[in-house]
Design an enzyme around this catalytic site. Structure first.
Site, PDB file in Angstrom:
ATOM      1  N   GLU A   1       0.382  -1.314   0.181  1.00 43.57           N
ATOM      2  CA  GLU A   1      -0.285  -0.122  -0.370  1.00 43.57           C
ATOM      3  C   GLU A   1       0.714   1.621  -0.059  1.00 43.57           C
ATOM      4  OE1 GLU A   1      -2.717  -0.506   3.408  1.00 43.57           O
ATOM      5  OE2 GLU A   1      -3.849  -1.515   2.200  1.00 43.57           O
TER       6      GLU A   1
ATOM      7  N   GLU B   1      -5.840  -8.511   0.681  1.00 47.69           N
ATOM      8  CA  GLU B   1      -6.345  -7.883   1.905  1.00 47.69           C
ATOM      9  C   GLU B   1      -7.994  -7.727   1.108  1.00 47.69           C
ATOM     10  OE1 GLU B   1      -4.702  -5.233   4.141  1.00 47.69           O
ATOM     11  OE2 GLU B   1      -2.276  -5.754   3.909  1.00 47.69           O
TER      12      GLU B   1
END
Ligand code: GAL
Length: 459
Positions: free
Chosen positions: A165, A352
């Site tokens: 991320e 995720e």
């Protein structure tokens, strides 16, 4: 019943990150990390906790590997503590590296495929003191870490995640101040950090290839579905589109097209590092797959009071929310559709997805029907996307067990397994049993999600 089947060989796994689970921050010669230093500063973590112990996985990694197997999962995602391997600039600590050798061996002994994230938010303090990823040198240092890992573990680890991320790393560190170094509204540092993380990703892919390139490598992108508060309002549409460009397309366009989106260049291009354009050909480097971390949707309305973006978040009443975010399985579908239709349908993996539930007294914390409903609806969208042609090869639940949820501390729980932080006992939630069954049968009954339950109640 709508039976959604997954392809044979689809990877089912669960994830974690070093600082969130390991504890033992100083063990075996580790240096201080940015997260360790940050959480020891007053007021940085909502419930005042730190990752000093977390799930104690540094000691209990064998037990955890066995739990992954008992859940029936084929893969476990974890990250390395950079400061364990490089406690000081330029010095490799072999004892730190040995821990990851032992962890990888324990997973392999249990028949679990290790998925290793090289950089998941935490940095060694020597690097943070030099300005972290706001400075270009950080990319070289991350590549140095990568090459140590490829050399030491490349014979046994065949699934790599370069950077977790990049947008959240940059925005939370330099705009909201919720992550280290805790700076706010520092737009120049934010865009420098983002650019250097993307550059580091590209160079890690090159380094991995130079070590033989076994298996696969990709970046885990935080995909947020940005939508207008009112789809009939041109201004709201423009506000959401700009937020989408910054949050999603900066990453996707650089990886797949070697360009920043025009809107980003027009409005915030002045914050990018000088000479950034000459890095773009190199940054067009998607790796062999894209990791997608998907949790939520954010709605925006146009607002003259928000500088630059002119976008203000709105939370309309009646929209389903978890303890942290809006619940929107449609956004999972939209994220995968966009890859299919806008970026040439690259191979992807859901690295995720999960549901936060804080502990509340009076309820058995292992009874988590809301999590099961969330997972049902989101995993159903993954299955439907595959049926529509998405090349999605796997799904990782976030997370294996309740852990240290960054600036929210130990009270926000995402695990399939419940962690009792006082005793370190791990116990099975209902969602863990449900997930094990899903993995075993490799298909899902989509009617058990929120939509189906509401339908059956009213029917
Ligand atoms: C992601 C992050 C994970 C985890 C998750 C839940 O942004 O990569 O480490 O904390 O969010 O909030």
């Amino acid at each position: 019943m709508e039976k959604i089947r997954f392809p044979a060989g689809f990877t089912w796994g669960a994830g974690s990150a070093a600082y969130q689970v390991e504890g033992s921050p100083a063990a075996d010669g580790a240096g201080p990390s940015s997260w360790h230093t940050f959480t020891h500063r007053r007021g940085t973590v909502k419930d005042g906790t730190t990752g000093d112990v977390a799930c104690d996985s540094y000691q209990r990694y064998r037990e955890d590997a066995a739990l992954v197997r008992r859940l029936g999962l084929g893969a476990y995602r974890f990250s390395v503590g950079w400061a364990r391997i490089f406690p000081e600039k330029g010095r490799v600590n072999s004892r730190g590296l040995d821990f990851y050798r032992r962890l990888v061996d324990a997973l392999l002994e249990e028949g679990i495929q290790p998925w290793l994230t090289i950089c998941h938010f935490d940095e060694p303090m020597w690097l943070a003191r030099e300005g972290g990823f706001a400075r270009r040198e950080a990319a070289d240092h991350l590549v140095e870490l990568g090459s140590v890992l490829f050399r030491a573990l490349g014979d046994r680890v065949h699934r790599w995640i370069t950077v977790n991320e990049p947008t959240i790393h940059a925005v939370s560190g330099y705009f909201t101040g919720e992550f280290p170094p805790g700076r706010k509204f520092a737009l120049k540092s934010l865009f420098h950090c983002l650019h250097h993380l993307l550059l580091a990703h590209a160079r890690l892919c090159q380094s991995w290839a130079s070590f033989g390139g076994r298996g696969s490598i990709g970046l885990a992108h935080h995909s947020v579905w940005m939508t207008p508060a009112d789809a009939r309002s041109d201004r709201d549409v423009a506000a959401a589109r700009f937020m989408d460009s910054v949050a999603n397309r900066t990453v996707l366009d650089t990886l797949f097209r070697g360009a920043y989106p025009d809107e980003v260049l027009a409005r915030v291009g002045c914050f990018l590092p000088r000479g950034f354009a000459s890095d773009l050909p190199e940054m067009k480097s998607p790796g062999t797959y894209l990791g997608i971390n998907y949790y939520t949707r954010i709605r925006y309305r146009w607002s003259p009071f928000v500088p630059i973006s002119r976008a203000a978040e709105v939370r309309p009443p009646g929209v389903p929310r978890s303890a942290m975010w809006e619940i929107s399985p449609e956004g999972m579908a939209a994220s995968l559709r966009r890859l299919r239709e806008g970026y040439g349908n690259p191979t992807c993996v859901i690295t995720e997805n999960g549901f936060p539930l804080p502990d509340s007294l009076g309820r058995d914390p292992r009874d988590d029907p809301d999590r099961i409903a969330y997972l049902t609806d989101h995993i159903a969208e993954v299955g439907r996307a595959i049926a529509e042609g998405s090349d999605c090869r796997g799904y990782f639940h976030w997370s294996l067990m309740d852990n240290f949820e960054w600036n929210l501390g130990l009270s926000m729980r995402f695990g399939l397994l419940r962690t009792d932080f006082a005793t370190q006992e791990r116990s099975w939630k209902k969602s863990a049993l449900w997930f094990r069954r899903l993995v075993e049968q490799n298909w899902l009954d989509s009617n058990r999600g929120v939509a189906g339950r509401a339908g059956s109640e009213s029917g």
